[in-house]
Each structure stands twice: as structure tokens, then as C-alpha cells.
Design a protein around this motif. Structure first.
Motif, short mmCIF file in Angstrom:
data_model
loop_
_atom_site.label_atom_id
_atom_site.label_comp_id
_atom_site.label_asym_id
_atom_site.label_seq_id
_atom_site.Cartn_x
_atom_site.Cartn_y
_atom_site.Cartn_z
N ASN A 1 0.84 -1.19 0.00
CA ASN A 1 0.00 0.00 0.00
C ASN A 1 0.88 1.24 0.00
O ASN A 1 2.05 1.19 0.36
CB ASN A 1 -0.92 0.01 1.22
CG ASN A 1 -2.10 -0.92 1.06
OD1 ASN A 1 -2.99 -0.66 0.28
ND2 ASN A 1 -2.09 -2.04 1.80
N GLY A 2 0.29 2.36 -0.38
CA GLY A 2 1.04 3.61 -0.38
C GLY A 2 0.33 4.66 -1.20
O GLY A 2 -0.66 4.39 -1.89
N ALA A 3 0.84 5.89 -1.14
CA ALA A 3 0.23 7.01 -1.86
C ALA A 3 0.30 6.83 -3.37
O ALA A 3 -0.48 7.42 -4.10
CB ALA A 3 0.93 8.31 -1.46
N GLY A 4 1.24 5.99 -3.83
CA GLY A 4 1.39 5.79 -5.27
C GLY A 4 0.39 4.85 -5.90
O GLY A 4 0.28 4.77 -7.12
N ILE B 1 16.41 4.36 -10.30
CA ILE B 1 15.12 3.75 -10.63
C ILE B 1 14.70 2.72 -9.58
O ILE B 1 13.51 2.45 -9.39
CB ILE B 1 15.16 3.10 -12.05
CG1 ILE B 1 13.74 2.95 -12.63
CG2 ILE B 1 15.85 1.77 -12.01
CD1 ILE B 1 13.15 4.24 -13.10
N LYS B 2 15.68 2.18 -8.88
CA LYS B 2 15.37 1.18 -7.84
C LYS B 2 14.60 1.79 -6.66
O LYS B 2 14.03 1.06 -5.86
CB LYS B 2 16.65 0.53 -7.34
CG LYS B 2 17.31 -0.39 -8.35
CD LYS B 2 18.60 -0.98 -7.79
CE LYS B 2 19.30 -1.87 -8.81
NZ LYS B 2 20.58 -2.41 -8.30
N ARG B 3 14.57 3.12 -6.59
CA ARG B 3 13.84 3.80 -5.51
C ARG B 3 12.34 3.76 -5.74
O ARG B 3 11.57 4.10 -4.82
CB ARG B 3 14.29 5.26 -5.41
CG ARG B 3 15.70 5.46 -4.89
CD ARG B 3 15.79 5.17 -3.41
NE ARG B 3 14.90 6.00 -2.61
CZ ARG B 3 14.59 5.77 -1.34
NH1 ARG B 3 15.10 4.71 -0.72
NH2 ARG B 3 13.77 6.56 -0.68
N ALA B 4 11.91 3.37 -6.93
CA ALA B 4 10.48 3.40 -7.25
C ALA B 4 9.64 2.64 -6.23
O ALA B 4 9.83 1.43 -6.02
CB ALA B 4 10.24 2.82 -8.64
N GLY B 5 8.75 3.34 -5.56
CA GLY B 5 7.84 2.73 -4.59
C GLY B 5 8.45 2.47 -3.23
O GLY B 5 7.74 2.07 -2.29
N SER B 6 9.77 2.69 -3.09
CA SER B 6 10.44 2.31 -1.84
C SER B 6 10.03 3.17 -0.65
O SER B 6 9.90 2.67 0.47
CB SER B 6 11.96 2.38 -2.03
OG SER B 6 12.37 3.70 -2.35
N THR B 7 9.80 4.47 -0.88
CA THR B 7 9.43 5.35 0.23
C THR B 7 8.06 4.97 0.76
O THR B 7 7.82 4.97 1.98
CB THR B 7 9.44 6.83 -0.19
OG1 THR B 7 10.66 7.12 -0.87
CG2 THR B 7 9.31 7.74 1.03
#
Length: 477
Positions: free
Chosen positions: A75-78, A459-465
Motif C-alpha cells: 500500500n502507499g500514496a502511489g 530507478i530502484k527507488r520506485a515505490g520504496s518510500t
């Protein structure tokens, strides 16, 4: 892992289950959908409109399986961006993220243009026999977007409280209207609308079903509230399912009432009438109730514009917070805890796009252009997410053939059929809508792939936060 600072996060725990339910239903916009999408479905299904909606319930149940299954784990804001980035692959997820962002953003544009330039002038023209002028829709739309922006800016709680209240009232009005019509008809009620006879076969019912499915598909927008939801892994999937059940039952009831109220054999004229739902209401419930209904249809369209503004602003916020979008969109308001720059920018650009479409090709064609472009991106984004779901659950070693492969495959077929019947044969302004959506998808996908090749670590940061925030939420429980 270091926790994310409060200055980079949205308001955790701000949205309980009922708030999430309100967001789901508001994105569907029940009264607005009856005024717009259900009327469009009637053009094809005619007197078999209720049958189209009954079949569409199964279609939507299959459609929402993908966000339902994803939201159990991620889950997340994205929303879909986070699902696919953390599940399938970062590059894949970022492509889908911008695709779905485009779709939700275009919902804002078509909703505000339809309300100000099509529905309000059409209602006034029919009931008061008065033309409000060629450009009166511009100040109406201006006021509309300003109010939307202020509510979204002030925080998710006011937005969701408004959406939930509006949703309850909308559902109540639709049920009351339908029951009164059905009771008034008495022995004239019939099972015929639940057969394919009035549509002259199942082919026409199938086309009507496509639009019926689209009218109930908005509930998946709630997934972008994962950061602000209470117990997101539990409440988001629950809101998805219950909103679908409520609106599905109400749409079947309403479609039947409007069909028999208008006349099963006369449904060929339903679509060509300016505001058929209000005409039927005036006939069976009188003008005072119809005025109330009109006001709440406007309210429904307003809530249906606020929901995608919240959704699109949070998606671009999430991508930007990961360093994969304009950095200014990652800013959080220190008091209201909203992605305020993203909200203001999305609203402003949506206004300009809607204004340009309305002025260049007229409000009616402008609405069709914007809504079709949104649909094209939505369908493709969902199809790609159906594949991403299977990859995700294989990685988790929890893959189930039925829920993670068979059902998504059926959903993909339904979406492919929806795309075919929605866009073939292409006709003005639909052909330009498809070109717009395809060009956006191709350019953004190429740009993302090039960026991924040049900046593989970024690009590996995608969705990580989003995932780090989710971990914080469950650690704090």
C-alpha cells in the motif's frame, strides 16, 4: 532502516474505513454516473439496460480483483505505481504509475467540463427553456475548480468527510427515486428488461455492459490513500469490495426503474434526451424532488472531481518523493499534511486543459475527448497491472493460479473487449483521444526506459518510500 521524517509524509491514520468507503464511492460518483455513463450505456442496451448492469457486476468483481489482491500486501500514496514497482519491477511500475496518473488526471478534466458545460446548461435548457449562453460554463467551471482545490488543500479529512456524506445522500436518493417509480408502476413492472429481447440480442447488451463496467470501476482509486489510511492492508481492500457491492446493487435497481419508468419499448429515445434521469424523476416524483435531485447530481459530479484530484496529486507526490518526478511535488504542507503543491498544480493544469478543450471543440465534444483519453490509459494500465499481479505473488511465493492468473486473465479479456467497443470504429473526437493517450504512454514509457538505463540505482527507488512508510505504520501499531 531509517524512518521517513514527518516532513515528508502525509497524515497517517487520517482515514478510517468509512472515509475510505466514501472515497471509493465518490470516485464512482453514483448520481453523476447515472446522469452520464448509464445514459450512454442505454444507447446500446436500450430496454435491456438492467441486464447489462447485472452482467457488469461480475465484470467489475473480476476487474477489482487486481487492486484487491495487491492491497493485501502493498500500500502507499502511489497506488498502482507502488503495487507494480515493488511487486513486478521498478521500471514496469513507474511506467504504469505515469499511465494511471494520466488517467486519473484526465478524470478531473472531463468531470469539471461535463458538469459546467454539458449537464448544467442541458438541464436549464430542458426545464426552463432558457439558453444560459455559449460561454457561461467558463465562470461556472472556474468556481468549481477553485472550491475543489481549497477542499483538497485543507487536508484529507475534510475531503473524505465530504465524500462520505455525499455518497450516503446519493445512494439514498437513488434508492428512493427507484422505489417510488417501481411502486407507482405496480402491475406494469416486468421481467423483460432482464432479457436481451429489447436490445435485439446480446451483442448490444455487451456494448452497454462495457460502459456499465466503466461506470463502476472508479472504486480502485482508494488505493492511493494507503499512507493516510488506518490499517491500510485491511481497510483498503474492504472499502474496495463493499463500495462495489453497494453501487452494483443500486445501479441495477436504478437502471431497472429508469427503464420501466421511461418505457421499455421507448428506450431508443432515452440517450437522445438531454437529461433523461431528471425527466423520469419529474414525471413520477414531481418538480420539487427533481430540483433536489439536480442539486445532488451536481454535488455528485463535484465529489467525483475531488476524488481524482486527491488521487492524481498523491500519485505524482509518491513518484516525486522517490526522486522520479518533479521534486516540488514531493512537498508536504506543514499544517494540513497534504501534497499541496501537487494539488494546486494538478487543479490548475486540469482547468487549463478543460478550458482549452471546451473552447476549441465545444464542451460536449471536449468532454468526449477527455473522458475517452482517460479511459484508454486506464484500460492499458489495468491490463499491465493484471500481469504485474502474477509476477508479484510469484516473488512472494504465495502464487495461486485462480486469483493471481486466471481471474486477471479474464479481466484482461474484458478490458480488451472494452477497448475494442469503446474505440472501434474511431470517430471524432474519439480518434484524437486515442492518439493523445497513446502518444503520452509511448513518450513517457520511452523516457522512463532511457532513464532506467542511465540511472539504474535511482530507478530502484520506485515505490520504496511508500513501503518504508508502510513499515513505520505497522511498527507503530
Amino acid at each position: 532502516m531509517e524512518r521517513i521524517s514527518e516532513g515528508r509524509t502525509l497524515k497517517k491514520g487520517a482515514a478510517g474505513f468509512y472515509s475510505l468507503l466514501g472515497q471509493s464511492i465518490a470516485m464512482i460518483s453514483p448520481l453523476g454516473a447515472v446522469a452520464a455513463t448509464m445514459t450512454g450505456a442505454a444507447e446500446f442496451a436500450k430496454g435491456s439496460l438492467p441486464l447489462a448492469y447485472i452482467i457488469s457486476i461480475f465484470g467489475v468483481l473480476i476487474w477489482i480483483n487486481t487492486p484487491y489482491q495487491f492491497s493485501k500486501k502493498i500500500n502507499g500514496a502511489g497506488g498502482f505505481y507502488t503495487f507494480n514497482s515493488q511487486g513486478a519491477s521498478p521500471t514496469y511500475g513507474l511506467i504504469i504509475g505515469y499511465m494511471m496518473w494520466f488517467s486519473y488526471f484526465m478524470v478531473i478534466t472531463n468531470a469539471i467540463l461535463f458538469t459546467s458545460g454539458v449537464f448544467i446548461p442541458g438541464t436549464i435548457s430542458y426545464f426552463l427553456h432558457f439558453n444560459i449562453g455559449s460561454y457561461t460554463w467558463i465562470p461556472i467551471m472556474t468556481a468549481f475548480i477553485v472550491i475543489l482545490t481549497v477542499i483538497a488543500y485543507l487536508g484529507i479529512k475534510p475531503s473524505l468527510a465530504y465524500s462520505f456524506t455525499a455518497s450516503v445522500i446519493e445512494i439514498a436518493l437513488l434508492v428512493i427515486t427507484s422505489v417510488v417509480i417501481i411502486v407507482a408502476l405496480g402491475s406494469k413492472n416486468t421481467y423483460v428488461p432482464f432479457t436481451a429481447g429489447p436490445a435485439d440480442g446480446f451483442a448490444a447488451v455487451a456494448v452497454g455492459m462495457v460502459l456499465a463496467i466503466f461506470s463502476m470501476s472508479g472504486s480502485s482509486a482508494v488505493v492511493t490513500l494507503g499512507e493516510e489510511a488506518q490499517q491500510p492492508r485491511k481497510n483498503i481492500k474492504k472499502a474496495l469490495l463493499i463500495s462495489f457491492i453497494i453501487t452494483g446493487v443500486v445501479f441495477v435497481l436504478t437502471s431497472y426503474a429508469l427503464t420501466v419508468g421511461w418505457g421499455v419499448s421507448k428506450m431508443s429515445t432515452f440517450f437522445t434526451s438531454s437529461v433523461p434521469g431528471l425527466i423520469v424523476s419529474d414525471k413520477y416524483l414531481g418538480l420539487p424532488f427533481t430540483i433536489v435531485l439536480f442539486v445532488f447530481i451536481i454535488n455528485s459530479l463535484f465529489a467525483g472531481s475531488l476524488a481524482p484530484l486527491n488521487t492524481s496529486s498523491r500519485m505524482i507526490f509518491s513518484m516525486s518523493r522517490d526522486g522520479l518526478g518533479p521534486s516540488m511535488f514531493s512537498k508536504v504542507h506543514p499544517v494540513h499534511k497534504t501534497p499541496y503543491i501537487a494539488i494546486i498544480t494538478m487543479a490548475g493544469v486540469a482547468y487549463v486543459v478543460s478550458l482549452a478543450a471546451g473552447l476549441l471543440i465545444g464542451p460536449e465534444d471536449g468532454f468526449l475527448y477527455l473522458v475517452t483519453a482517460s479511459s484508454a490509459a486506464l484500460f492499458v494500465g489495468h491490463i499491465l497491472s493484471n500481469f504485474g499481479l502474477g509476477v508479484t505473488y510469484k516473488k512472494l511465493k504465495e502464487f495461486k493460479i485462480l486469483t493471481h492468473a486466471v481471474i486477471p486473465a479474464i479481466a484482461t479479456v474484458i478490458l480488451a473487449i472494452a477497448m475494442f467497443y469503446s474505440f472501434v470504429p474511431p470517430a471524432y473526437p474519439v480518434d484524437y483521444s486515442i492518439i493523445t493517450a497513446v502518444v503520452f504512454i509511448i513518450i513517457s514509457a520511452i523516457a522512463i526506459v532511457i532513464y532506467a538505463i542511465k540511472h539504474p540505482e535511482a530507478i530502484k527507488r520506485a515505490g520504496s518510500t511508500d513501503m518504508e512508510v508502510q513499515n513505520d505504520i505497522y511498527r507503530e501499531k
